[in-house]
Design an enzyme around this catalytic site. Structure first.
Site, PDB file in Angstrom:
ATOM      1  N   ALA A   1       0.900  -1.158   0.000  1.00 29.23           N
ATOM      2  CA  ALA A   1       0.000   0.000   0.000  1.00 29.23           C
ATOM      3  C   ALA A   1       0.931   1.198   0.000  1.00 29.23           C
ATOM      4  CB  ALA A   1      -0.873  -0.011   1.242  1.00 29.23           C
ATOM      5  N   SER A   2       0.830   2.056  -0.990  1.00 24.67           N
ATOM      6  CA  SER A   2       1.787   3.158  -1.137  1.00 24.67           C
ATOM      7  C   SER A   2       1.679   4.114   0.048  1.00 24.67           C
ATOM      8  CB  SER A   2       1.526   3.905  -2.448  1.00 24.67           C
ATOM      9  OG  SER A   2       1.511   2.991  -3.520  1.00 24.67           O
TER      10      SER A   2
END
Ligand SMILES: C[S@@+](CC[C@H](N)C(=O)[O-])C[C@H]1O[C@@H](n2cnc3c(N)ncnc32)[C@H](O)[C@@H]1O
Length: 410
Positions: free
Chosen positions: A66-67
């Protein structure tokens, strides 16, 4: 649940304060979409911290995450989504960014998100359902080919790094559409928002520094970094055969041999930040002098005498290096206490790379010390002719030619 709501509100406040969030629409989406439900194996604290969360490894390498919330916000601002738009995302990952985009385009719009790994698509579907964002179409596919059944798209966004601007993506954009991607440009990775003109040319409307996991599958680019020995890598800016062809022999052998040969040093009269080293001066040098490399020392190598004066960049120690035409190299170094940067000769015979580096640094300072955000890029297919304007440098990618300028002046 209350703790998640509080953590989310604090995340949004911090992103606003740092200037990452600029529009009300993106702030509202990030304030409402429950990020922790896309990271069910993480604590609420981890889910809302301003850091990427790796969710899958393969062979010891992170292949999905998840950035970082800052980067998510920066890219959503670059994307400039409007209600009713049709969006394709390449790199579904946890599904979090897809949920944010579905919030932004609303029920009249559509979001299709593609991932190359079926297990990730299965878990993204579960996360989206748990978060009540069921209005995203998930597809298992190699996103290098885009997703033709849903084309044309108003926006195509990659949340995975690419070494090329693939014609499939451009071909699936609606007229006037925007392609946003983390693109490798001469050793740096930059998030570029390209607008498609009626003439078929992509023109950047904004560029930001970024660091994304790389595309896998048919669009995976070559690994440009060369291992020089335990802990040492050189990230060649272009094709290092240019250096080899110059009589320096194998680049890795010549750099490794010269590391033990420190020579004369001269001060440059400036101080460099880590961002300057990788994306400011580093990018400037690589555009102006394609044989520049970023010499990187990690682990034990980082503490060795040879890395003395290298600048700390994200846990590694880095020097900007220009190999000499007949061996040796010159390196830009700086003391960790923030002393002025210097050019150091490592066994490069006679005048040469040190002079070239010093002159290029002067040019960078005169141009206002431009950074990645100061890049302007036009992109055209390689088989189309590209007129190169004043100050523009051409960069050849697999299927695309970029015309790039970098200056804060004019
Ligand atoms: C940084 S993650 C994306 C984060 C995601 N947008 C989110 O919100 O969680 C990058 C993703 O790109 C995917 N990926 C890598 N190569 C791909 C390809 N060729 N086609 C589609 N997806 C790809 C990876 O599996 C990974 O899930």
């Amino acid at each position: 649940m209350d703790s998640a709501r509080g953590a989310r509100a604090r995340m949004v406040d911090a992103l606003r304060r740092d200037g990452r969030l600029r529009s009300e629409a993106v702030a509202r989406a990030m304030g409402e979409v429950p990020r922790h439900l896309f990271l069910p194996e993480s604590t609420v604290e981890t889910a809302y911290a301003d850091a990427a969360v790796v969710t899958k490894h393969a062979g010891g390498v992170a292949v999905s995450s998840a950035s970082q919330p800052s980067m998510v916000a920066i890219m959503l601002e670059q994307l400039d989504l409007r209600p009713g738009q049709r969006v394709l995302e390449i790199g579904a990952g946890t599904g979090y960014n897809a949920a944010l985009m579905a919030h932004l385009v609303g029920p009249e719009g559509s979001v299709t998100s593609v991932d190359i790994d079926d297990d990730l698509v299965v878990s993204a579907a579960a996360h989206l359902e748990a978060a009540g964002s069921g209005d995203v179409t998930l597809v298992v596919a190699d996103g290098a080919a885009g997703h033709p059944p849903g084309a044309p798209y108003d926006r195509i966004v990659l949340t995975v790094g690419s070494a090329d601007v693939r014609p499939e993506w451009v071909g699936q954009l609606a007229p006037g559409g925007r392609l946003l991607l983390p693109l490798r440009v001469r050793g740096s990775q930059v998030s570029v928002a390209f607008d498609l003109g009626g003439d078929g040319v992509l023109r950047s409307s904004s560029v930001r520094a970024c660091a994304f996991i790389r595309l896998r599958g048919i669009g995976a680019g070559p690994d440009a970094a060369v291992t020089l020995g335990a802990g040492w890598t050189a990230d060649p800016v272009v094709d290092h055969t240019a250096v080899e062809g110059n009589g320096a022999g194998d680049l890795s052998t010549s750099l490794r041999a010269a590391l033990g040969l420190p020579g004369a040093e001269r001060e440059l009269g400036i101080r460099l930040s880590p961002a300057d080293v990788w994306d400011g001066l580093g990018l400037w040098l690589s555009l102006a002098e394609p044989s520049t490399v970023r010499l990187v020392a990690r682990d034990d190598a980082a503490g060795s005498a040879a890395a003395d004066g290298f600048v700390d960049v994200g846990g590694a120690r880095v020097a900007l290096v220009l190999p000499g035409p007949t061996g040796g190299f010159a390196a830009i170094v700086q003391d960790p206490d923030g002393g002025p940067a210097r050019v150091r000769d490592h066994g490069a015979p006679g005048p040469g790379p040190a002079e070239v580096l010093a002159a290029l640094v002067e040019g960078w300072v005169a141009a206002g010390r431009p950074q990645a955000a100061d890049l302007r890029i036009r992109a055209r297919p390689r088989d189309a002719s590209v007129s190169v304007g004043p100050g523009e440098v051409t960069v050849e990618l697999g299927s695309t030619t970029l015309a790039v300028t970098m200056t804060t002046l004019g």
